[in-house]
Design a protein around this motif. Sequence first.
Motif, PDB file in Angstrom:
ATOM      1  N   VAL A  43      37.601  35.121  31.971  1.00  0.00           N
ATOM      2  CA  VAL A  43      38.980  35.627  32.034  1.00  0.00           C
ATOM      3  C   VAL A  43      39.550  35.453  33.443  1.00  0.00           C
ATOM      4  N   VAL A  44      38.783  35.784  34.468  1.00  0.00           N
ATOM      5  CA  VAL A  44      39.259  35.623  35.850  1.00  0.00           C
ATOM      6  C   VAL A  44      39.508  34.143  36.146  1.00  0.00           C
ATOM      7  N   GLY A  45      38.639  33.275  35.691  1.00  0.00           N
ATOM      8  CA  GLY A  45      38.834  31.841  35.891  1.00  0.00           C
ATOM      9  C   GLY A  45      40.090  31.329  35.202  1.00  0.00           C
ATOM     10  N   LEU A  46      40.311  31.758  33.957  1.00  0.00           N
ATOM     11  CA  LEU A  46      41.515  31.333  33.226  1.00  0.00           C
ATOM     12  C   LEU A  46      42.788  31.858  33.889  1.00  0.00           C
ATOM     13  N   ILE A  47      42.767  33.101  34.339  1.00  0.00           N
ATOM     14  CA  ILE A  47      43.935  33.651  35.038  1.00  0.00           C
ATOM     15  C   ILE A  47      44.204  32.857  36.311  1.00  0.00           C
ATOM     16  N   THR A  48      43.166  32.493  37.030  1.00  0.00           N
ATOM     17  CA  THR A  48      43.338  31.716  38.254  1.00  0.00           C
ATOM     18  C   THR A  48      43.920  30.338  37.957  1.00  0.00           C
ATOM     19  N   VAL A  49      43.374  29.656  36.958  1.00  0.00           N
ATOM     20  CA  VAL A  49      43.850  28.309  36.631  1.00  0.00           C
ATOM     21  C   VAL A  49      45.290  28.352  36.136  1.00  0.00           C
ATOM     22  N   PHE A  50      45.583  29.221  35.170  1.00  0.00           N
ATOM     23  CA  PHE A  50      46.930  29.244  34.618  1.00  0.00           C
ATOM     24  C   PHE A  50      47.940  29.858  35.583  1.00  0.00           C
ATOM     25  N   GLY A  51      47.507  30.753  36.442  1.00  0.00           N
ATOM     26  CA  GLY A  51      48.399  31.264  37.480  1.00  0.00           C
ATOM     27  C   GLY A  51      48.771  30.178  38.477  1.00  0.00           C
ATOM     28  N   THR A  52      47.812  29.345  38.831  1.00  0.00           N
ATOM     29  CA  THR A  52      48.085  28.225  39.725  1.00  0.00           C
ATOM     30  C   THR A  52      49.015  27.221  39.066  1.00  0.00           C
ATOM     31  N   LEU A  53      48.761  26.909  37.797  1.00  0.00           N
ATOM     32  CA  LEU A  53      49.656  25.997  37.082  1.00  0.00           C
ATOM     33  C   LEU A  53      51.063  26.573  36.987  1.00  0.00           C
ATOM     34  N   LEU A  54      51.172  27.855  36.733  1.00  0.00           N
ATOM     35  CA  LEU A  54      52.471  28.500  36.633  1.00  0.00           C
ATOM     36  C   LEU A  54      53.230  28.403  37.948  1.00  0.00           C
TER      37      LEU A  54
END
Length: 95
Positions: free
Chosen positions: A77-88
């Motif tokens: 979950v932390v990894g996905l939040i980091t990746v999609f937050g960066t993409l956002l």
Amino acid sequence: MKELFPKEHVMGFVGSLVLTLLALTVIMFKDMSNTVAITILLVTAAAQAIVQLVLFMHIGETEDKKALYITIIYSVVVGLITVFGTLLAMVWGYM
């Protein structure tokens, strides 16, 4: 002597190499659609993660499996939040 040879580790290493070569082949020889390529890459990434967790990190050898799986889910979950937050922030232009 047979019990001293790490058969599981060698098989895991060979499996990791095969999965890595498959992913590299998909990237190098781009003769397929993007959807198929991304699907193959995601499947090989998931298989690689399972091989690493089971064979090298010995995920099934602990007695407190609930805490271990909760930690893995939290990490994903932390990894996905980091990746999609960066993409956002960087790609999709959120201000």
